[in-house]
Scaffold this motif. Structure first.
Motif, PDB file in Angstrom:
ATOM      1  N   ASN A  56      12.469   4.858  71.637  1.00  0.00           N
ATOM      2  CA  ASN A  56      11.819   5.566  72.727  1.00  0.00           C
ATOM      3  C   ASN A  56      10.932   4.580  73.474  1.00  0.00           C
ATOM      4  N   ASP A 518      14.505   7.104  80.083  1.00  0.00           N
ATOM      5  CA  ASP A 518      14.564   8.085  79.001  1.00  0.00           C
ATOM      6  C   ASP A 518      16.008   8.443  78.674  1.00  0.00           C
ATOM      7  N   THR A 522      18.000   7.997  75.167  1.00  0.00           N
ATOM      8  CA  THR A 522      18.651   9.173  74.597  1.00  0.00           C
ATOM      9  C   THR A 522      20.105   8.871  74.258  1.00  0.00           C
ATOM     10  N   ARG A 525      20.197   6.790  71.047  1.00  0.00           N
ATOM     11  CA  ARG A 525      19.995   7.603  69.832  1.00  0.00           C
ATOM     12  C   ARG A 525      21.237   8.420  69.510  1.00  0.00           C
ATOM     13  N   THR A 526      21.904   8.922  70.534  1.00  0.00           N
ATOM     14  CA  THR A 526      23.095   9.746  70.309  1.00  0.00           C
ATOM     15  C   THR A 526      24.204   8.943  69.644  1.00  0.00           C
TER      16      THR A 526
END
Length: 587
Positions: A56, A518, A522, A525-526
């Motif tokens: 993040n 962001d 994201t 992370r996916t």
């Protein structure tokens, strides 16, 4: 005065929040995912937990303000969860103005951040500011404020931290902001001072709660990994964090057995490692503050550093053996950025968060995740892109239809909205995302949620009095109050705002660029969490990073062009203002 502030801060009755990091998947090095959890204590309600999934980002501030954002903008930007405050910008007053704030969570209350949503950290210096500074001393750090350089002692910093009660505090670090190369003696001093200042901040706090069973409050401390461009110096500093303390040193931080037990996370400030820009003419020259690196992975003259002969180390303090740092002349090759970070992290525990500041591109972010396993990045580069009129436009993972252009050129990572070609371009800011107004249930293209691409109309009337409440009461339960997206702001409109020097242009661009950043993380992370087998996840992620580098321009040429266009518009306005003043004087 500092001692009086310290004693007053230790009498504060509130408790510090508990910060934890949970590593869900990952190894010492390589892509990994986890969670940053901040638990705020409450006397009457259940504890509130802020849960941030990693990788993040955090966003920095200037005098406690996110650049170009009002408090409402910060609250409406769902991607912003961690905000860092550089305290040096308040040091022009003695004592600093924020220290007058009373009550619980004074830093949140003074700056207007939402304690239920935002983690607020406090550092003395701006980690993105690498301009040359007066050298630090054995008992002070040089910090820069509006009225010049101030000397801040470890006791001062401890008192400020205890008074302001940030969620996370960064320990002081002796980072040399002078021209490289740095001698072995200077590196040794840097390591020893940084470790000593960390130990001072980790000294136990007084238990101010009335309950005798309440545990002693502790600070959540991040430490900057010292060592400069020497891998052996970085390893020496890491070992100093993990070695068992004895005697007076152990008593000072008791019950900690080593410094690392009191450290919540590790920070790497790359500003001092990247190629140094030209010196700034004045502190207030905002134009000089916008710098775009020619090569985001280049180090600060590390080749010259490797060739520098080892100086006489007779005056080196005995607390750190000189044998722990290899003479610089022994280094056959200049270390890369990956080697420096690995040297710092190799002796340290795996399950602690890793923060990197002053990254310069999405390519660098992806490489650091792939090769090192970094958990948090700063968003300074995205804000600087907005400063010079660039709307970011990229997506990760890259869809199959996002191939190179017909002329085999790589895609730019954004749009230079100062360019005249956008004067009549009436489409949304990004091609990689849909605007909220144009979303469809069947489309697989994600929606950009920022205030520029997906502005939202008010879902209910604005009520200014009880009369308004009564007049609109009949419409409150009719089922028509639902989210409605307005048409997006277009590239042509932002082009107009930039050329007319409207501040709202940069506000919309920061909101958009932060949303794109962001979305990038994201997507990271996916991909990593979508595969239970860590080796398989690492291999798939590496392929996606390679594809991203093949599709998007890693030289960031659009930023360099935009910076030149921004300067032209800026200087044109200055010349116009000068002519206007001269005309008035003549009349």
């Amino acid at each position: 005065m500092a001692q009086a502030q310290l004693e007053g801060a230790q009498r504060v009755g509130s408790r510090f929040p508990k910060f934890t990091f949970i590593l869900d998947q990952g190894k010492q090095f390589g892509p990994r995912v986890g969670r940053l959890c901040l638990t705020r204590p409450s006397n009457c309600l259940p504890n509130h937990v802020i849960d941030i999934r990693t990788p993040n980002f955090l966003i920095g501030t200037s005098r406690g303000v996110v650049p170009h954002f009002s408090r409402d903008h910060v609250h409406s930007a769902n991607g912003i969860s961690w905000i860092n405050v550089s305290f040096e910008s308040f040091l022009e007053q003695t004592p600093p103005v924020p220290t007058y704030q009373a009550g619980s969570q004074p830093l949140h209350n003074f700056l207007g951040f939402d304690s239920s949503k935002h983690i607020v950290s406090l550092s003395l210096r701006d980690p993105l500011d690498a301009r040359e500074m007066p050298p630090n001393g054995n008992s002070h750090v040089s910090a820069l404020c509006m009225r010049g350089v101030r000397k801040v002692t470890p006791a001062d910093w401890r008192s400020y931290v205890l008074t302001m009660q940030p969620d996370i505090a960064f320990a002081l670090s002796d980072t040399p902001f002078t021209a490289a190369p740095h001698s072995q003696k200077r590196l040794t001093k840097s390591i020893e001072r940084s470790a000593a200042w960390l130990a001072d901040l980790l000294r136990p706090l007084e238990n101010t709660d009335d309950s005798p069973t309440e545990s002693t409050p502790t600070l959540n401390v991040f430490v900057h990994m010292a060592g400069g461009t020497s891998t052996s110096a970085r390893r020496a500093f890491s070992h100093s964090l993990t070695e068992t303390l004895h005697g007076l040193e152990a008593n000072a931080v008791k019950p900690l057995r080593c410094l690392d037990e009191g450290v919540a996370g590790y920070s790497f400030d790359l500003a001092a490692l990247h190629v140094r820009p030209a010196p700034l003419s004045t502190h207030h020259d905002r134009g000089g503050g916008i710098e775009i690196a020619e090569n985001s992975l280049s180090l600060q003259n590390s080749e010259s550093l490797a060739q520098t002969p080892t100086p006489n180390t007779a005056g080196t303090p005995t607390s750190l053996s000189s044998s722990m740092i290899e003479p610089l002349s022994f280094l056959s090759l200049a270390p890369t950025l990956d080697e420096l970070l690995r040297a710092s992290l190799d002796p340290l525990p795996v399950a602690k968060p890793r923060l990197v500041t002053d990254v310069r591109s999405p390519h660098e972010i992806l490489r650091l995740i792939r090769d090192i396993g970094v958990d948090v990045f700063d968003a300074g580069w995205a804000v600087k892109a907005a400063d010079i009129g660039v709307a970011l436009d990229f997506i990760f993972p890259v869809p199959s239809e996002h191939d190179n252009s017909p002329d085999h050129r790589k895609r730019d990572i954004g749009h230079n909205l100062y360019d005249a070609k956008y004067a009549h371009d009436f489409v949304s800011l990004t091609d990689a995302f849909l605007a909220g107004h144009n979303r469809t249930s069947s489309s697989k293209t994600p929606v950009c949620p920022c205030a520029a691409c997906s502005p939202v109309s008010s879902t209910s009337p604005i009520q200014h009095s009880k009369v308004d409440v009564q007049s609109h009461q009949a419409h409150s339960d009719d089922g028509t109050n639902r989210e409605q997206f307005l048409p997006p702001f277009t590239r042509a409109y932002l082009h107009h705002l930039l050329h007319t020097h409207e501040m709202s242009a940069h506000t919309l661009l920061v909101a958009h660029n932060v949303a794109v950043l962001d979305a990038l993380l994201t997507g990271v992370r996916t991909i990593i969490s979508g595969h239970a087998d860590q080796n398989e996840a690492a291999a798939i992620f590496a392929r996606e990073v390679t594809r991203f580098e093949e599709v998007y321009d890693g030289t960031m040429s659009v930023l360099h062009t935009a910076r030149d266009n921004w300067k032209d518009v800026k200087y044109a306005r200055e010349n116009k203002d000068a002519r206007s003043v001269h005309s008035t004087e003549v009349q």
